[in-house]
Enzyme design. Structure first.
Site, PDB file in Angstrom:
ATOM      1  N   CYS C  86       0.364  -0.884   0.232  1.00 37.56           N
ATOM      2  CA  CYS C  86       0.046  -0.143   0.180  1.00 37.56           C
ATOM      3  C   CYS C  86       0.670   1.224  -0.354  1.00 37.56           C
ATOM      4  O   CYS C  86       1.310   1.369  -1.041  1.00 37.56           O
ATOM      5  CB  CYS C  86      -0.845   0.039   0.770  1.00 37.56           C
ATOM      6  SG  CYS C  86      -2.479   1.220   1.216  1.00 37.56           S
ATOM      7  N   HIS C 203      -3.488  -5.428   1.388  1.00 40.98           N
ATOM      8  CA  HIS C 203      -3.349  -5.901   2.352  1.00 40.98           C
ATOM      9  C   HIS C 203      -3.671  -6.913   2.506  1.00 40.98           C
ATOM     10  O   HIS C 203      -3.957  -7.554   3.512  1.00 40.98           O
ATOM     11  CB  HIS C 203      -3.870  -5.171   3.340  1.00 40.98           C
ATOM     12  CG  HIS C 203      -3.389  -3.783   2.959  1.00 40.98           C
ATOM     13  ND1 HIS C 203      -2.786  -3.129   3.886  1.00 40.98           N
ATOM     14  CD2 HIS C 203      -4.012  -2.431   3.018  1.00 40.98           C
ATOM     15  CE1 HIS C 203      -2.343  -2.061   4.062  1.00 40.98           C
ATOM     16  NE2 HIS C 203      -3.589  -1.363   3.250  1.00 40.98           N
ATOM     17  N   GLU C 205      -1.122  -8.782   4.931  1.00 37.40           N
ATOM     18  CA  GLU C 205      -0.989  -8.763   6.240  1.00 37.40           C
ATOM     19  C   GLU C 205      -2.601  -8.378   7.156  1.00 37.40           C
ATOM     20  O   GLU C 205      -2.172  -8.700   8.158  1.00 37.40           O
ATOM     21  CB  GLU C 205      -0.226  -7.422   6.715  1.00 37.40           C
ATOM     22  CG  GLU C 205      -0.860  -6.715   6.879  1.00 37.40           C
ATOM     23  CD  GLU C 205      -0.425  -5.098   5.504  1.00 37.40           C
ATOM     24  OE1 GLU C 205      -0.286  -5.928   4.568  1.00 37.40           O
ATOM     25  OE2 GLU C 205      -0.695  -4.857   6.129  1.00 37.40           O
TER      26      GLU C 205
END
Ligand SMILES: Nc1ncnc2c1ncn2[C@@H]1O[C@H](COP(=O)(O)OP(=O)(O)O)[C@@H](O)[C@H]1O
Ligand SMILES: [Mg+2]
Lengths: 79, 736, 229, 79
Positions: C86, C203, C205
């Site tokens: 990002c 994302h 994560e």
């Protein structure tokens, strides 16, 4: 001294903000808007009093930070 | 402009500052002399409705605020509740209505910034944002622009500071055409032994200013928030403040870093009325005085006067009392985060707020009387006349049930809000385990098995029809939404948005709503721990619908028990909890299908709510339930359709319309109801348990297939439901 | 695998990245402040998401000029692995470590939602745990993820198999409707020529536990463990 | 016709972007940058050929869409 910098997108780079503005203007019944491009306008107050030096310094700022030369052009005016 | 602190204080000047004759007389009495201009400004903002709660105080005091799990109730920057393991949840909701109407992006953005500061000033790391929004009719010329700007502003601020915006509510009604409501809520997490309060202490201790520099922003903002709109509001425009979420993020990190040391004696954010209210609250709260040298205030603009500095509402600033001799250590932290840091004065024993500017004392006000003697009004009020109940027979059945349901779920009030929440980062911090779209948002307590559930609710059309029932219903709906995900409801915050309290009918709405809220809070053991009042939401004499927005917070000790509104597997059995009487008074059906807003709202039976809710929660916690949804706006069919859409599975439902006409059964808004989706092998046990406990329950159908089928209505494919539900807002906003 | 996470003022997915790296590698990453001029020895440096410096001027522009980034560039030039998620991707393009630029989303709106990504090349240090052509679901949350590169650069990326992830529909087709932000060629993530640097907008994560709604992000981290250990 | 519009923040309105740029320039060792303000620069291609009409129309666009008159000023040049 005052410096004014105009940062605009290079030709060939799609400008989503400009496109959206054009679209919105048309929706608001403004006819005949053939193209819109959006850029940035930055005003700097500089302690420097020498025109040439100021220009060189702002040029350097543009290269190092103010513009992204992959997609943008810049024009500097010193006043 | 020449600055003269000692101008003659004329009647006109006093009036311009919004002080009544009595209030000014009290000011003279407290000072024992004529105020200086700076002092007049200070009195004016401190005694504005916004800061002094002068019209609402008397009634707010009646709300229940205590429970064994409440650590700090109203009176602090935010409410604090115990969630075990030395941890606490800190939360509050606040309005930013007027600024958001004038400049939707910045108004909403600074609203989020302000509520964040209320929470982290107490030592909490903000973990979730919520937003309760009311706009005018979608047909009103300004609505689109306001909706677009407000949502962008909330996202712009919350996304940048990295706090997930996990839910909220959105209504459209013509009563908000000239006064939209933007209520922002924040929830934070703290350790119980690291909670910071605002009462200053320690004679001689240094008082520190940190954050952004002070500019001429929002001077008179606090008084603006207390004044009714008129056509010339345009002129008040420059008072809008610009938010700087980047600086706020740094301020959060720097303050939490500072608070992890033992240097802080007291801390307070500068909210409405900026330096004035923060310093008066800190000093009066601690029974001490402050002596400030205003020349030390970090200033953004040249030539700022003491009056301007004290009244400025520049954002992203905090006031801190440090332990003596710790200034350099504290400064190092703010230097690291590139924030301004200035020692602006010290604590004195005088009890006065003493302000010096260029060597001259420009104000010297005893803070205790200023805070304690702030005006309190017992404004006259009249009870809202009771309305007759509307019988189901008084409302026509629709020509076609299927078309009616589609119209309902595709309406502005019931359509999907995904256009809104997709503009909010609702997942940052990676602990959001129930995203927007369900009954309550759920955020894990980082690194533990616990989680916090949050819901904001209010049904203003009920409050308008019957403030007492409406006030109850608003509290109950949050409680029900928390229950529906499986959480144990703990406490609420509120944001009470009303019209002009000087009108007895409006004051009657206020008193009524508080009465209803109070009853609900007591029966549900669900106290009010923080809140905010926003009055004068009225344009040219037309007030908004009374809107006591409630933010409820609940807890999971084991977040794996959480359920959503989405059935999990084909073959699950659908169980309807609660009794359906077909109450269509002030329902959305009546509004959407007939354009009427008539009758009394559905009565709220608090004991029944508690019985049904406790039953549902126990079943969820016993892991007998796959999905649960409470029934609210739009009634049973809408709730069923929402479950089908969430799971992208169909369902076959059979209802008994013998005693209640089908359209009333379908769309009536009777309270205390839930729909459960349960594994087939558990259904009977649940039904017999319900029977044993006296909870009305019925098996109404099964999950499965691709179609939404209810007896007495042509079937609808789930994909058609979804297209209709998700269509309206996107189409509406498409051509901004 | 030793890792480090660079933190800029107003990074805000730094904790998410740290938690994910620790959970998956078993070691706490080093946390590097943007003004640090030394980076401890690490196999992987991660530039997290967020709004570094408020994303003022241009996303990632100011972060790309910070002292720590000079060290990241040196690390990358030595062949060290770098990921930018990002805002981290935006920083990597601003430094020139990755080609192109990330412009305002076509809709001009911030968009937070789950998107389908196709693994376009699973022969990289960042994607080897996924199947070639596998469609995974990963959340996105950004305002400026509209990938732009000129025709020549784009061709080079395509020809060299340097597109790591593309936005696709459920069936794996890179349609215009599946493109959430207007990115050229539906590009969601790319790698550099030397294949030691990856930037992506979504994302991974955020999706490493069932409670978060899925575990499609795990493969991303597992790939790096496979490649680096 | 081409119109150029400069949109700048009103005096006294906080300019977080300008402030951050100033800060970043200082961190990059550009000395003597006393102030930075950032604004927008928009170029429009208009079908209109009458100068006065174009000006009036862009003025209207600024009021209705391009600028936020609560906090911004605009200047139009027609060329
Ligand atoms: N302004 C908003 N921001 C974020 N989420 C919203 C907003 N408005 C509504 N929502 C979400 O949409 C869903 C439906 O809202 P609502 O109909 O008010 O729910 P309920 O009837 O269960 O209270 C909820 O998950 C809510 O959080
Ligand atoms: Mg609900």
């Amino acid at each position: 001294m005052k410096a004014r910098v105009h940062i605009t997108l290079k030709n060939g780079v799609l400008d989503p903000q400009g496109k959206a503005i054009q679209h919105a203007l048309t929706a608001l019944d403004f006819g005949g808007v053939d193209d819109v491009r959006q850029g940035k306008y930055i005003e700097l107050d500089l302690a420097e009093t020498d025109r040439e030096k100021a220009l060189a310094s702002v040029e350097d700022m543009c290269k190092k930070l103010l513009s992204n030369t992959v997609i943008e052009n810049y024009v500097i005016e010193i006043e | 402009m020449t600055w003269n602190n000692n101008v003659e204080i004329t009647d006109a000047l006093v009036k311009e500052h919004g002080l009544s004759d009595d209030e000014y007389a009290l000011c003279l009495k407290i000072l024992g002399r004529t105020p200086t201009l700076t002092e007049l400004g200070i009195f004016s903002v401190m005694w504005s409705e916004h800061c002094s709660y002068k019209s609402s105080k008397k009634h707010l005091k009646t709300l229940p605020t205590k429970a064994p799990w409440v650590i700090h109730g109203p009176g602090e920057n935010a409410g604090v509740i115990d969630i075990g393991d030395n941890q606490a949840i800190i939360f509050k909701m606040e309005s930013h209505n007027h600024p958001s109407y004038i400049e939707p992006y910045q108004g909403a953005a600074t609203g989020v910034g302000g509520i964040l500061r209320d929470v982290f000033t107490m030592g909490a790391r903000p973990i979730a944002n919520m937003n309760a929004l009311r706009f005018g009719s979608p047909d009103h010329a300004k609505t689109k622009h306001l909706l677009s700007g407000v949502v962008e502003g909330i996202g712009g601020y919350g996304n940048c500071v990295g706090v997930p915006t996990v839910g909220g509510e959105t209504n459209f009604h013509p009563s908000y055409d000239g006064n939209i409501l933007v209520n922002a809520m924040n929830v934070g997490l703290a350790d119980q032994d690291k909670i910071f309060l605002s009462a200053a202490a320690g004679i001689g201790n240094p008082v520190i200013y940190v954050g952004s520099k002070t500019g001429r922003d929002g001077i008179h903002g606090a008084t603006m928030a207390s004044a009714e709109f008129t056509e010339d509001t345009e002129e008040k425009r420059p008072t809008v403040q610009v938010g700087d979420p980047f600086t706020e993020k740094l301020l959060i990190e720097a303050c939490l870093e500072l608070m992890s040391t033992d240097m802080v004696v007291a801390i307070q954010d500068m909210g409405a009325a900026g330096l004035t209210s923060s310093s008066v609250e800190m000093a009066s709260g601690g029974g001490v005085g402050f002596d400030f040298n205003l020349d030390m205030i970090p200033q953004r603009e040249e030539g700022m006067t003491p009056y301007e500095m004290m009244l400025s509402e520049s954002q992203e600033r905090m006031l801190i009392v440090l332990k003596p001799g710790r200034e350099a250590e504290a400064k190092a932290i703010f230097d690291k985060w590139d924030l301004d840091f200035a020692v602006i004065g010290k604590i004195t024993e005088t009890g006065n707020l003493t302000l010096r500017f260029k060597g001259e004392v420009v104000a010297d006000i005893p803070t205790q009387p200023l805070a304690d003697n702030s005006p309190e009004y017992d404004r006259p009020w009249v009870k809202t006349p009771a309305r007759a109940f509307l019988k189901p027979e008084d409302v026509a059945a629709p020509a076609d049930m299927k078309q009616a349901l589609l119209k309902m779920i595709g309406s502005p009030d019931l359509c999907s809000r995904d256009w809104i929440w997709q503009q909010y980062d609702h997942q940052v911090m990676a602990d959001t385990i129930q995203k927007p779209g369900g009954d309550a948002a759920v955020v894990r307590v980082h690194g533990t098995e616990k989680a916090v559930a949050i819901s904001t609710d209010c049904t203003p059309r009920y409050c308008y029809a019957d403030p007492v029932e409406g006030g109850k219903q608003a509290v109950v709906e949050t409680w029900r939404n928390l229950t529906a995900v499986g959480a144990t409801p703990l406490a609420i915050t509120d944001c009470l948005n009303f019209g002009n309290p000087e009108r007895p009918e409006i004051m009657g709405q206020f008193v009524g709503c508080i009465e209803g809220m109070k009853e609900a809070c007591i029966i549900l053991d669900y106290p009010v721990v923080s809140g905010n009042v926003s009055l004068y939401n009225e344009t040219n004499g037309t007030g908004i619908h009374p809107t006591p927005a409630i933010g409820g917070v609940g807890l999971f000790t084991d977040s794996s028990k959480m359920v959503t509104i989405a059935p999990q597997k084909e073959g699950e059995v659908l169980i309807l909890v609660g009794e359906t009487k077909g109450h269509l008074g002030v329902s959305l059906y009546l509004d959407i299908m007939e354009g009427r807003e008539e009758g009394a709202p559905p009565p709220v039976d608090l004991l029944l709510e508690k019985k049904n809710g406790d039953f549902v929660r126990a079943q969820i916690n016993a892991e007998n339930i796959a999905a649960c949804h409470d029934i609210s706006d739009g009634g049973l069919y809408v709730a069923l359709a929402e479950m089908a859409m969430a799971s992208e599975m169909g369902m076959a439902v059979t209802l008994d319309y013998e005693n209640v006409p089908q359209h009333a059964f379908a769309f009536g808004e009777d309270q205390a109801r839930y729909i459960l989706s349960v594994p087939a092998d558990k259904a009977d046990a649940i039904l017999s348990k319900a029977k044993a406990e006296g909870v009305v329950c019925a098996n109404i159908g099964r999950v499965g297939g691709k179609d939404f089928e209810v007896n007495g209505m042509s079937s609808i494919s789930v994909s058609e439901l979804l297209t209709t539900h998700q269509g309206w807002m996107k189409d509406y906003m498409g051509l901004e | 695998m030793k890792s480090a996470v660079i933190v800029f003022p107003a990074s805000n997915c730094d904790r998410d990245m740290i938690v994910a790296l620790e959970k998956i590698t078993g070691h706490k990453p080093h946390i590097i402040w943007h003004q640090d001029e030394e980076i401890p020895d690490a196999d992987l440096i991660a530039l997290p998401g967020g709004f570094s410096f408020g994303d003022y001027l241009r996303c990632g522009a100011m972060a790309a000029r910070s002292p720590a980034i000079q060290k990241v560039i040196e690390h990358a030039n030595r062949g060290g692995n770098v990921i930018g998620i990002c805002n981290g991707f935006q920083v990597l393009t601003e430094t020139g470590l990755l080609p192109g630029a990330l412009m305002r989303n076509k809709s001009l709106k911030f968009i937070c939602k789950d998107v389908n990504l196709k693994v376009e090349n699973n022969d990289t240090a960042f994607t080897n745990a996924y199947g070639q052509g596998q469609v995974i679901t990963i959340p996105m949350a950004h305002h400026d993820g509209n990938y732009f590169a000129d025709d020549e650069t784009l061709k080079e990326l395509e020809d060299d198999g340097r597109i790591a992830f593309r936005y696709v529909d459920k069936a794996g087709q890179a349609t215009a409707e599946a493109n959430p932000n207007g990115s050229r060629n539906n590009i969601a993530g790319i790698i550099n020529r030397r294949k030691n640097i990856l930037g992506m907008m979504p994302h991974p994560e955020r999706l490493i536990e069932d409670a978060q709604g899925g575990i499609d992000g795990l493969g991303f981290f597992e790939s790096m463990i496979n490649a680096i250990n």
